[in-house]
Design a protein around this motif. Structure first.
Motif, mmCIF file in Angstrom:
data_model
loop_
_atom_site.group_PDB
_atom_site.id
_atom_site.type_symbol
_atom_site.label_atom_id
_atom_site.label_comp_id
_atom_site.label_asym_id
_atom_site.label_seq_id
_atom_site.Cartn_x
_atom_site.Cartn_y
_atom_site.Cartn_z
ATOM 1 N N VAL A 40 -13.424 12.999 18.150
ATOM 2 C CA VAL A 40 -13.110 12.888 16.719
ATOM 3 C C VAL A 40 -13.345 11.461 16.245
ATOM 4 C CG1 VAL A 40 -11.238 12.964 15.026
ATOM 5 C CG2 VAL A 40 -11.514 14.833 16.651
ATOM 6 N N ARG A 57 -11.148 18.675 15.760
ATOM 7 C CA ARG A 57 -12.173 19.172 16.677
ATOM 8 C C ARG A 57 -11.595 20.337 17.469
ATOM 9 N NH1 ARG A 57 -14.538 16.439 22.190
ATOM 10 N NH2 ARG A 57 -12.534 17.162 22.944
ATOM 11 N N PHE A 68 -16.132 21.086 14.368
ATOM 12 C CA PHE A 68 -15.428 20.038 13.648
ATOM 13 C C PHE A 68 -15.143 20.540 12.237
ATOM 14 C CE2 PHE A 68 -17.630 18.012 17.058
ATOM 15 C CZ PHE A 68 -16.806 16.971 17.453
#
Length: 112
Positions: A40, A57, A68
């Motif tokens: 992330v 995520r 995502f």
């Protein structure tokens, strides 16, 4: 270092001002590397200025994919944005420009 487009492809989707990007490796054996390397934090840094909200995520081991979910990513939403790409389709290509370190060991990954 390799760019993601050398290892994977990406798909994009949207719901209002929420962008959804998936990352799917071409080869299943590269899934663990993507899990380790595409965090992330790296994602947010790569999309700084574009994605203004939270990024979550999801690791999908059964599909060998990452997803995502990005809040506040499409300039107020598809129907109201003045952005050239209100659906975020070109962002899937921008995502694949992210570089990762393929030499880094993936043994520490809990998902292989």
């Amino acid at each position: 270092m390799k760019k993601l487009y050398e290892l994977a492809h990406s798909r994009a989707g949207d719901k209002g001002n929420i962008l959804i990007l998936s990352l799917i490796p071409f080869q299943e054996e590269d899934f663990g590397l993507l899990v380790d390397q595409v965090t992330v934090e790296k994602f947010k840094k790569h999309f700084a200025g574009q994605v203004k909200g939270e990024v979550v995520r999801y690791v999908l081991p059964g599909l060998k994919a990452l997803q995502f979910v990005c809040q506040e990513a499409l300039g107020s939403g598809v129907t109201t944005s003045l952005s050239m790409d209100t659906h975020g389709k070109s962002l899937s290509y921008a995502f694949l420009q992210l570089e990762i370190d393929v030499k880094k060991s993936i043994e520490s990954s809990s998902i292989v």
